[in-house]
Each structure stands twice: as C-alpha cells, then as structure tokens.
Design a protein around this motif. Structure first.
Motif, PDB file in Angstrom:
ATOM      1  N   PHE A  66     -24.888  15.933   7.715  1.00 27.25           N
ATOM      2  CA  PHE A  66     -23.773  15.533   8.099  1.00 27.25           C
ATOM      3  C   PHE A  66     -22.539  16.399   8.212  1.00 27.25           C
ATOM      4  N   SER A  67     -22.451  17.522   7.506  1.00 22.66           N
ATOM      5  CA  SER A  67     -21.640  18.340   7.637  1.00 22.66           C
ATOM      6  C   SER A  67     -21.483  19.380   8.680  1.00 22.66           C
ATOM      7  N   LYS A  68     -22.793  19.733   8.953  1.00 23.88           N
ATOM      8  CA  LYS A  68     -23.139  20.855   9.840  1.00 23.88           C
ATOM      9  C   LYS A  68     -23.247  20.312  11.418  1.00 23.88           C
ATOM     10  N   ASP A  69     -24.302  19.432  11.610  1.00 24.75           N
ATOM     11  CA  ASP A  69     -24.623  18.968  12.726  1.00 24.75           C
ATOM     12  C   ASP A  69     -24.019  17.641  13.463  1.00 24.75           C
ATOM     13  N   ILE A  70     -23.390  16.951  12.663  1.00 21.91           N
ATOM     14  CA  ILE A  70     -22.883  15.782  13.059  1.00 21.91           C
ATOM     15  C   ILE A  70     -21.349  15.586  13.066  1.00 21.91           C
ATOM     16  N   TYR A  71     -20.880  15.892  11.986  1.00 15.84           N
ATOM     17  CA  TYR A  71     -19.293  15.843  11.791  1.00 15.84           C
ATOM     18  C   TYR A  71     -18.421  17.175  11.649  1.00 15.84           C
ATOM     19  N   SER A  72     -19.208  18.299  11.942  1.00 12.73           N
ATOM     20  CA  SER A  72     -18.379  19.649  12.003  1.00 12.73           C
ATOM     21  C   SER A  72     -17.366  19.674  13.075  1.00 12.73           C
ATOM     22  N   GLU A  73     -16.366  20.278  12.736  1.00 12.92           N
ATOM     23  CA  GLU A  73     -15.255  20.636  13.829  1.00 12.92           C
ATOM     24  C   GLU A  73     -15.788  21.552  14.813  1.00 12.92           C
ATOM     25  N   LYS A  74     -17.045  22.183  14.773  1.00 10.19           N
ATOM     26  CA  LYS A  74     -17.329  23.354  15.618  1.00 10.19           C
ATOM     27  C   LYS A  74     -17.862  22.636  16.848  1.00 10.19           C
ATOM     28  N   ASP A  75     -17.749  23.139  17.984  1.00  6.51           N
ATOM     29  CA  ASP A  75     -17.935  22.407  19.354  1.00  6.51           C
ATOM     30  C   ASP A  75     -19.286  21.885  19.570  1.00  6.51           C
ATOM     31  N   GLU A  76     -20.286  22.614  18.615  1.00  4.86           N
ATOM     32  CA  GLU A  76     -21.755  22.170  18.872  1.00  4.86           C
ATOM     33  C   GLU A  76     -22.189  20.851  18.209  1.00  4.86           C
ATOM     34  N   SER A  77     -21.230  20.300  17.356  1.00  2.00           N
ATOM     35  CA  SER A  77     -21.352  19.282  16.409  1.00  2.00           C
ATOM     36  C   SER A  77     -21.397  18.118  17.414  1.00  2.00           C
ATOM     37  N   PHE A  78     -22.158  16.847  16.894  1.00  2.00           N
ATOM     38  CA  PHE A  78     -22.204  15.724  17.818  1.00  2.00           C
ATOM     39  C   PHE A  78     -20.908  15.148  17.941  1.00  2.00           C
ATOM     40  N   LYS A  79     -20.211  15.054  16.958  1.00  2.00           N
ATOM     41  CA  LYS A  79     -18.746  14.671  16.941  1.00  2.00           C
ATOM     42  C   LYS A  79     -17.863  15.385  18.146  1.00  2.00           C
ATOM     43  N   LYS A  80     -17.930  16.578  17.898  1.00  2.00           N
ATOM     44  CA  LYS A  80     -17.058  17.451  18.849  1.00  2.00           C
ATOM     45  C   LYS A  80     -17.373  17.250  20.243  1.00  2.00           C
ATOM     46  N   ILE A  81     -18.892  16.852  20.602  1.00  2.00           N
ATOM     47  CA  ILE A  81     -19.255  16.793  21.723  1.00  2.00           C
ATOM     48  C   ILE A  81     -18.705  15.585  22.529  1.00  2.00           C
ATOM     49  N   PHE A  82     -18.671  14.639  21.375  1.00  2.00           N
ATOM     50  CA  PHE A  82     -18.046  13.413  22.114  1.00  2.00           C
ATOM     51  C   PHE A  82     -16.651  13.372  22.262  1.00  2.00           C
ATOM     52  N   VAL A  83     -15.860  13.960  21.352  1.00  2.00           N
ATOM     53  CA  VAL A  83     -14.555  13.991  21.365  1.00  2.00           C
ATOM     54  C   VAL A  83     -13.992  14.842  22.492  1.00  2.00           C
ATOM     55  N   ASN A  84     -14.656  16.051  22.634  1.00  2.00           N
ATOM     56  CA  ASN A  84     -14.329  16.968  23.629  1.00  2.00           C
ATOM     57  C   ASN A  84     -14.538  16.172  25.020  1.00  2.00           C
ATOM     58  N   ASN A  85     -15.193  15.109  25.161  1.00  2.00           N
ATOM     59  CA  ASN A  85     -15.268  14.230  26.242  1.00  2.00           C
ATOM     60  C   ASN A  85     -14.626  12.977  26.251  1.00  2.00           C
ATOM     61  N   ASN A  86     -13.438  13.031  25.392  1.00  2.00           N
ATOM     62  CA  ASN A  86     -12.423  11.938  25.455  1.00  2.00           C
ATOM     63  C   ASN A  86     -13.166  10.811  24.836  1.00  2.00           C
ATOM     64  N   ILE A  87     -13.966  10.842  23.952  1.00  2.00           N
ATOM     65  CA  ILE A  87     -14.482   9.848  23.182  1.00  2.00           C
ATOM     66  C   ILE A  87     -14.360   9.708  21.668  1.00  2.00           C
ATOM     67  N   THR A  88     -13.320   8.719  21.149  1.00  2.95           N
ATOM     68  CA  THR A  88     -13.214   8.709  19.750  1.00  2.95           C
ATOM     69  C   THR A  88     -14.317   8.552  18.933  1.00  2.95           C
ATOM     70  N   VAL A  89     -14.446   8.991  17.660  1.00  2.20           N
ATOM     71  CA  VAL A  89     -15.790   8.814  16.841  1.00  2.20           C
ATOM     72  C   VAL A  89     -15.095   8.051  15.434  1.00  2.20           C
ATOM     73  N   GLU A  90     -15.832   7.019  15.101  1.00  3.03           N
ATOM     74  CA  GLU A  90     -15.493   6.263  13.673  1.00  3.03           C
ATOM     75  C   GLU A  90     -16.925   6.898  13.001  1.00  3.03           C
ATOM     76  N   GLU A  91     -16.404   7.285  11.885  1.00  8.61           N
ATOM     77  CA  GLU A  91     -17.649   8.328  11.157  1.00  8.61           C
ATOM     78  C   GLU A  91     -18.160   7.154   9.928  1.00  8.61           C
ATOM     79  N   VAL A  92     -19.616   6.918   9.791  1.00  7.89           N
ATOM     80  CA  VAL A  92     -19.979   6.348   8.630  1.00  7.89           C
ATOM     81  C   VAL A  92     -20.574   7.708   7.960  1.00  7.89           C
TER      82      VAL A  92
END
Length: 244
Positions: A196-222
């Motif tokens: 959760f903290s490392k691969d999905i919701y991390s603020e690092k560029d390689e996390s899934f969340k940052k990949i989406f956010v960096n492409n202008n898609i906002t993410v609601e977190e479960v």
C-alpha cells in the motif's frame, strides 16, 4: 464427523496485522458456522520474521489439526490467483489426503470472476483494481481470465498488477481518450501492508498513484485490505457455506 476450517494465506508482515485482520476474520467464521477455525501462512519468511506462537505455517497447522484428530478439513484459499502460494497449498493438500476422511478446498479468489466482481467490486466510479500478480513472471491463466472478464463486460473497471506496472500506461491512455480524469484505486490485497505505502500510494514517481496523478488523473484511495472489506468477508463466508 469431526471437522474444522483452515484458512490459508501468504501472511502478514507484523503481528498487529494478524490481531487486527486475520484474527477477527477467524472469529467471524467461528461465529457464522460454529466450527473450529484456524489459519496457516504459506510464507516461511513471514513465520521466521514474526517468531510468534500465534502464527503458524500452513504445514505446521495441518500437523496440529491431524494431531487433534479432525476427520474433515475445509481449506479456504485466501490467494487471488495461481502463483507459488497456491501451488504450495495444493502440494500440501495432496500430501495429506490420506490423513483425512475428506478434504474440501475453495478456489483462488480471481477464479470466481463474475461472482467476485458482482459481489465485491462493482462501483459507480471508474475503479482501478490492483493485485499482486505472479512474482516468477510466468503466465497466470486465472489472473488473465479475470482480466479478460473485466475488459469484456465491465467498462468502469480496470485491472492492473504490481508485477506488470508498465500496463498502467495503456490504461491511462484509454481513460484519457474517453474523458475520464478521476478514478478510485481498489487494492486486491488481503491486508494493508507495505505494498500500500510503497507500490500503490507512495509519493515516489514509480508508485501507481503518482503515475496516474502525473498524467492528470486524480485518485481516490481505498486504504484498507480485503480482510477489512465487509463485502469480501461475506463473499468468502458464502463460499464456505456451500462446502459445509
């Protein structure tokens, strides 16, 4: 016939995860069926790390159950697909067939496809499902069939796995092409561990969340695992009820 339920899962990286997630799940099963219920982990690394008598390997737990002279074993697989943990469970079951009058086993979760989707995953919002995937990189037919089911029948669900992060690019391109710039992440992981903290919701560029956010898609977190999801728990209980 003396029977029991044995829940099998990879494990949890800390004893708090066992107390807050696996233990309540076992208590729910006992409450529902009035049958002795146990849990065994398939990860020896987790067992060695925790070093706690409350946590046993699947193999050791089966030995305990045999010593207690249970005749019928209902084994609940809390694994998503056909990875090494699922194969380890199958090997132990085959090894112990002669030690029980009857052994009944549930299937990996993703193999239930439509049943799992309809009962646990449907949402009004575009939802990105994120599973672990196979670490060995081999073909996982169960996971691939599940992904095909989603692509064919569920427009507002997308499926990604931790070991195929590069596929997020195609998902993002598809979403942007149809005007979707807001999604919900739903991790298909049993517990809220380091993924959760490392691969999905991390603020690092390689996390899934940052990949989406960096492409202008906002993410609601479960921000909870499947063992804290009431719909998932009821889904598993329903599967057990069909075996008893």
């Amino acid at each position: 016939m003396k029977e029991c339920i044995l829940v099998s899962a990879f494990g949890t990286s800390n004893i708090e995860g066992y107390e807050k997630q696996f233990k309540p799940f076992l208590e729910k099963i006992k409450e529902e069926f009035s049958i002795d219920s146990f849990v065994g982990f398939t990860s020896n690394r987790i067992i060695d790390k925790l070093k706690d008598d409350r946590v046993k390997s699947l193999e050791d737990k089966i030995e305990e159950i045999k010593a207690l002279e249970y005749e019928k074993l209902i084994l609940v697989k809390l694994v998503l697909s056909d990875g090494k943990e699922n194969r380890k469970i199958d090997e132990l079951i085959n090894k112990n067939k002669i030690n029980f009058k009857e052994i009944i086993v549930t299937n990996p979760i993703l193999s239930y496809k439509k049943d799992f989707i309809e009962n646990c995953l449907t949402s009004d919002k575009c939802t990105i499902l994120i599973s672990h995937g196979r670490e060995d990189g081999l073909i996982d037919k169960i996971s691939d069939d599940f992904k095909f089911e989603i692509e064919k029948n569920y427009d507002n669900l997308k499926y990604l796995s931790l070991n195929r992060k590069e596929e997020s690019k195609n998902v993002i391109e598809n979403l942007l092409s149809i005007g979707i710039n807001n999604v919900k992440f739903k991790p298909l992981l049993l517990t809220k561990g380091y993924h959760f903290s490392k691969d999905i919701y991390s603020e690092k560029d390689e996390s899934f969340k940052k990949i989406f956010v960096n492409n202008n898609i906002t993410v609601e977190e479960v921000n909870f695992g499947l063992l804290e999801d009431g719909k998932f728990i009821e889904f598993i209980i329903n599967k057990i009820s069909k075996l008893i």
